[in-house]
Design a protein around this motif. Sequence first.
Motif, PDB file in Angstrom:
ATOM      1  N   UNK A 233      37.803  11.787 -60.255  1.00  0.00           N
ATOM      2  CA  UNK A 233      36.915  12.623 -61.041  1.00  0.00           C
ATOM      3  C   UNK A 233      36.029  11.839 -61.988  1.00  0.00           C
ATOM      4  N   UNK A 234      35.271  12.574 -62.772  1.00  0.00           N
ATOM      5  CA  UNK A 234      34.378  11.994 -63.769  1.00  0.00           C
ATOM      6  C   UNK A 234      35.111  11.907 -65.092  1.00  0.00           C
ATOM      7  N   UNK A 235      35.058  10.750 -65.715  1.00  0.00           N
ATOM      8  CA  UNK A 235      35.673  10.578 -67.028  1.00  0.00           C
ATOM      9  C   UNK A 235      34.732  11.117 -68.096  1.00  0.00           C
ATOM     10  N   UNK A 236      35.151  12.179 -68.765  1.00  0.00           N
ATOM     11  CA  UNK A 236      34.302  12.786 -69.777  1.00  0.00           C
ATOM     12  C   UNK A 236      32.986  13.242 -69.192  1.00  0.00           C
ATOM     13  N   UNK A 237      31.896  12.818 -69.834  1.00  0.00           N
ATOM     14  CA  UNK A 237      30.552  13.180 -69.368  1.00  0.00           C
ATOM     15  C   UNK A 237      30.004  12.193 -68.347  1.00  0.00           C
ATOM     16  N   UNK A 238      30.769  11.115 -68.057  1.00  0.00           N
ATOM     17  CA  UNK A 238      30.293  10.083 -67.146  1.00  0.00           C
ATOM     18  C   UNK A 238      29.469   9.040 -67.897  1.00  0.00           C
ATOM     19  N   UNK A 239      29.032   7.982 -67.224  1.00  0.00           N
ATOM     20  CA  UNK A 239      29.111   7.742 -65.782  1.00  0.00           C
ATOM     21  C   UNK A 239      30.406   7.083 -65.304  1.00  0.00           C
ATOM     22  N   UNK A 240      31.362   6.849 -66.221  1.00  0.00           N
ATOM     23  CA  UNK A 240      32.647   6.297 -65.781  1.00  0.00           C
ATOM     24  C   UNK A 240      33.346   7.300 -64.875  1.00  0.00           C
ATOM     25  N   UNK A 241      33.964   6.800 -63.810  1.00  0.00           N
ATOM     26  CA  UNK A 241      34.767   7.640 -62.927  1.00  0.00           C
ATOM     27  C   UNK A 241      36.209   7.137 -62.959  1.00  0.00           C
ATOM     28  N   UNK A 242      37.138   7.999 -62.565  1.00  0.00           N
ATOM     29  CA  UNK A 242      38.544   7.597 -62.537  1.00  0.00           C
ATOM     30  C   UNK A 242      39.181   8.014 -61.221  1.00  0.00           C
TER      31      UNK A 242
ATOM     32  N   UNK B  44      25.658  10.325 -60.909  1.00  0.00           N
ATOM     33  CA  UNK B  44      26.550   9.235 -60.526  1.00  0.00           C
ATOM     34  C   UNK B  44      26.268   8.808 -59.084  1.00  0.00           C
ATOM     35  N   UNK B  45      25.899   7.584 -58.923  1.00  0.00           N
ATOM     36  CA  UNK B  45      25.458   7.077 -57.619  1.00  0.00           C
ATOM     37  C   UNK B  45      26.564   7.176 -56.564  1.00  0.00           C
ATOM     38  N   UNK B  46      26.247   7.875 -55.476  1.00  0.00           N
ATOM     39  CA  UNK B  46      27.146   8.010 -54.318  1.00  0.00           C
ATOM     40  C   UNK B  46      28.533   8.544 -54.686  1.00  0.00           C
ATOM     41  N   UNK B  47      28.574   9.445 -55.629  1.00  0.00           N
ATOM     42  CA  UNK B  47      29.849   9.973 -56.134  1.00  0.00           C
ATOM     43  C   UNK B  47      30.709  10.556 -55.013  1.00  0.00           C
ATOM     44  N   UNK B  48      30.141  11.419 -54.206  1.00  0.00           N
ATOM     45  CA  UNK B  48      30.905  12.095 -53.140  1.00  0.00           C
ATOM     46  C   UNK B  48      31.352  11.109 -52.061  1.00  0.00           C
ATOM     47  N   UNK B  49      30.522  10.131 -51.753  1.00  0.00           N
ATOM     48  CA  UNK B  49      30.879   9.121 -50.755  1.00  0.00           C
ATOM     49  C   UNK B  49      32.078   8.300 -51.229  1.00  0.00           C
ATOM     50  N   UNK B  50      32.058   7.906 -52.512  1.00  0.00           N
ATOM     51  CA  UNK B  50      33.182   7.143 -53.065  1.00  0.00           C
ATOM     52  C   UNK B  50      34.472   7.962 -53.016  1.00  0.00           C
ATOM     53  N   UNK B  51      34.349   9.238 -53.295  1.00  0.00           N
ATOM     54  CA  UNK B  51      35.516  10.133 -53.291  1.00  0.00           C
ATOM     55  C   UNK B  51      36.219  10.112 -51.934  1.00  0.00           C
ATOM     56  N   UNK B  52      35.442  10.189 -50.858  1.00  0.00           N
ATOM     57  CA  UNK B  52      36.005  10.184 -49.507  1.00  0.00           C
ATOM     58  C   UNK B  52      36.630   8.835 -49.163  1.00  0.00           C
ATOM     59  N   UNK B  53      35.963   7.766 -49.552  1.00  0.00           N
ATOM     60  CA  UNK B  53      36.434   6.424 -49.172  1.00  0.00           C
ATOM     61  C   UNK B  53      37.708   6.001 -49.903  1.00  0.00           C
ATOM     62  N   UNK B  54      37.787   6.311 -51.209  1.00  0.00           N
ATOM     63  CA  UNK B  54      38.992   5.874 -51.926  1.00  0.00           C
ATOM     64  C   UNK B  54      40.196   6.762 -51.603  1.00  0.00           C
ATOM     65  N   UNK B  55      39.940   7.969 -51.131  1.00  0.00           N
ATOM     66  CA  UNK B  55      41.047   8.820 -50.692  1.00  0.00           C
ATOM     67  C   UNK B  55      41.753   8.180 -49.509  1.00  0.00           C
ATOM     68  N   UNK B  56      40.979   7.533 -48.630  1.00  0.00           N
ATOM     69  CA  UNK B  56      41.555   6.839 -47.479  1.00  0.00           C
ATOM     70  C   UNK B  56      42.363   5.611 -47.922  1.00  0.00           C
ATOM     71  N   UNK B  57      41.983   5.033 -49.065  1.00  0.00           N
ATOM     72  CA  UNK B  57      42.701   3.867 -49.586  1.00  0.00           C
ATOM     73  C   UNK B  57      44.032   4.270 -50.199  1.00  0.00           C
TER      74      UNK B  57
END
Length: 316
Positions: A258-267, A239-252
Amino acid sequence: MIKVYAPASIGNLGVGFDILGAAIHPIKKNFLGDLVKIKKSNEFKLINKGKFSKELPKYYKKNIVWKAWSLFCKKIKIKKNIHLTLEKNLPIGSGLGSSACSIVATLVALNIFFNNPLNKEELLKLMGILEKKISGEIHYDNVAPSYLGGIQLILDKKRNISQKIPFFKDWFWVIAWPGTKLSTALSRSVLPKKYSRKICIKHSKNLSRFIHASYTNQSDLAANSIKDVIAEPYRKKFLKNFSKHKKRIKKIGSIAYGISGSGPTIFSICKNKKNAKKIKDYFLKNYIQTKKGFSHICKIDFIGARQIRTKNNETI
């Protein structure tokens, strides 16, 4: 004529690998899932339509809908020609329970068409068998919520395969599919065959906290427990830039991610619509990779699979 809708689902929910799943519906869209229509016919016929129908196998016997019909007929020991139409509205290999939607909608529609010869548990078992044909293993974390609605805890007992657990009605679930595929088989292949005692204990703590918090209405504790130590460390590389997205949306304002099922959808989960809209916009700008990709603000679909009717209460 029978027409049945089955909703999309988020498997695992991060914290519950293969034993938790949630049915979802977008707040600004009627359907996010598949529909199956059945009517009488002199010969068996299967038609595929819908936005993602071109992704389905061209040979009808490789289609999971045909396999569901074949298995169902074998189970009830009746084989009757019918006209089946699958409206494929979910992308294959998206991590949103695409195959589960087709399986659930087909089996529920067939059961209604044949005057309900199978009970809930019998249908669920068939759904699990059909999921195995696709992923290689029987698992219910997509078919159970798509069929029964809500958040399902998979018990996998002979007469009690799955049960609903409480969910937080004020949570908004933002999902984002980048427009790319990721097979369940590949996602499972990267997981280790053995885990350390430390990881097993950590997983057990997170899962037990989430279940406890769900039953005692502790929203913050539940959200804080949604941590995946089983699959995410190994799957996030897909999943492209998964960890970076995690940090940024936490600030929002994201309270869980997390990953929805096996991915690549995230939630992502948040507590108010304003933050959900910001996170959706962030995903659309930073996670979507093709024109097919999408992001939706969702709520838990507490109904699950259902027969679609007109205002005059006639089946369409």
